[in-house]
Scaffold this motif. Structure first.
Motif, PDB file in Angstrom:
ATOM      1  N   VAL A  58      -5.892   2.522   8.324  1.00 47.11           N
ATOM      2  CA  VAL A  58      -5.479   0.970   8.621  1.00 47.11           C
ATOM      3  C   VAL A  58      -3.801   0.901   8.326  1.00 47.11           C
ATOM      4  N   VAL A  59      -3.290   1.680   8.012  1.00 42.86           N
ATOM      5  CA  VAL A  59      -1.820   1.709   7.756  1.00 42.86           C
ATOM      6  C   VAL A  59      -1.242   1.926   9.118  1.00 42.86           C
ATOM      7  N   GLU A  60      -1.426   2.936   9.693  1.00 40.89           N
ATOM      8  CA  GLU A  60      -0.716   3.475  10.871  1.00 40.89           C
ATOM      9  C   GLU A  60      -1.299   2.854  11.997  1.00 40.89           C
ATOM     10  N   GLU A  61      -2.673   2.613  12.006  1.00 43.37           N
ATOM     11  CA  GLU A  61      -3.502   2.284  13.470  1.00 43.37           C
ATOM     12  C   GLU A  61      -3.461   0.519  13.380  1.00 43.37           C
ATOM     13  N   TYR A  62      -3.374  -0.086  12.322  1.00 42.64           N
ATOM     14  CA  TYR A  62      -3.456  -1.490  12.371  1.00 42.64           C
ATOM     15  C   TYR A  62      -2.060  -2.087  11.708  1.00 42.64           C
ATOM     16  N   VAL A 114       0.755  -1.045  -0.024  1.00 38.51           N
ATOM     17  CA  VAL A 114       0.081  -0.175  -0.078  1.00 38.51           C
ATOM     18  C   VAL A 114       0.959   1.188   0.014  1.00 38.51           C
ATOM     19  N   ARG A 115       2.042   1.097   0.389  1.00 39.06           N
ATOM     20  CA  ARG A 115       2.971   2.180   0.304  1.00 39.06           C
ATOM     21  C   ARG A 115       3.302   2.899  -0.913  1.00 39.06           C
ATOM     22  N   ASP A 116       3.232   2.069  -1.822  1.00 36.53           N
ATOM     23  CA  ASP A 116       3.563   2.131  -3.225  1.00 36.53           C
ATOM     24  C   ASP A 116       2.562   3.144  -3.933  1.00 36.53           C
TER      25      ASP A 116
END
Length: 189
Positions: A125-129, A114-116
């Motif tokens: 959801v990237v930071e929190e999960y 997802v970072r791409d």
């Protein structure tokens, strides 16, 4: 004519508008879906996690401003803490995750990392999960209504590839047919 100011982009992510939400809500209620966890859908998510090798698998229904995972597989077999991150439960706000994008697009979404993708990297959801990869497909009934999604996610980047895409699309089509069978009064297949 009314004017709705644009929503702020925040972290480069705009949750897509969902014009079908009212009709979907009615349809899901007629089918008796999206209000409670269902053992059959949990079992479906368990099988999907096994087939894809993903630690998280979901059958997700969207109601207005929220999402509900009627089928959920986590590494511990239920809602789970993610290494000090918040617990992943059955309910999420609509701006969390990628399923609302699948519903709005009406087609599968493959995010190997997802970072791409700046549009998706800022999702909560990237930071929190700690979610780093996602693969999802819409549940589309025979009338063309998107009921929700079938998806998998991982905490590390994953090369889902064409095989992953074909698997998620096939499982979504299979489940959509089973869900419609419920309305016809038949037992789930």
């Amino acid at each position: 004519m009314s004017y709705d100011p644009p929503r702020p982009a925040g972290r480069l992510l705009l949750t897509p508008d969902d014009e079908e939400a009212p009709a979907r809500t009615l349809r899901l209620r007629r089918l008796g879906l999206g209000e409670r966890a269902e053992p059959g859908l949990d079992a479906f998510a368990d099988r999907l996690a096994e087939v894809t090798g993903a630690p998280y698998a979901m059958v997700n229904f969207l109601y207005g401003e929220r999402q509900f995972f009627a089928g959920l597989h986590t590494p511990t077999g239920g809602p789970a803490a993610l290494g000090g991150k918040p617990e992943l439960g059955r309910r999420l706000a609509r701006e969390y995750g990628y399923c609302p994008h699948v519903v709005a697009r009406r087609k599968a979404l493959v995010l190997e990392d997802v970072r791409d993708y700046p549009r998706f990297a800022g999702n909560p959801v990237v930071e929190e999960y700690g979610i780093r990869s996602y693969l999802g497909a819409p549940l589309i009934d025979t009338a063309g209504m998107v009921l929700g999604t079938v998806s998998v996610a991982d905490l590390t980047p994953r090369p889902w590839g064409r095989a992953g895409l074909e698997t998620i699309k096939a499982t979504a089509a299979d489940l959509a047919g089973r869900l419609e069978h419920r309305e016809a009064g038949g037992p789930p297949r």
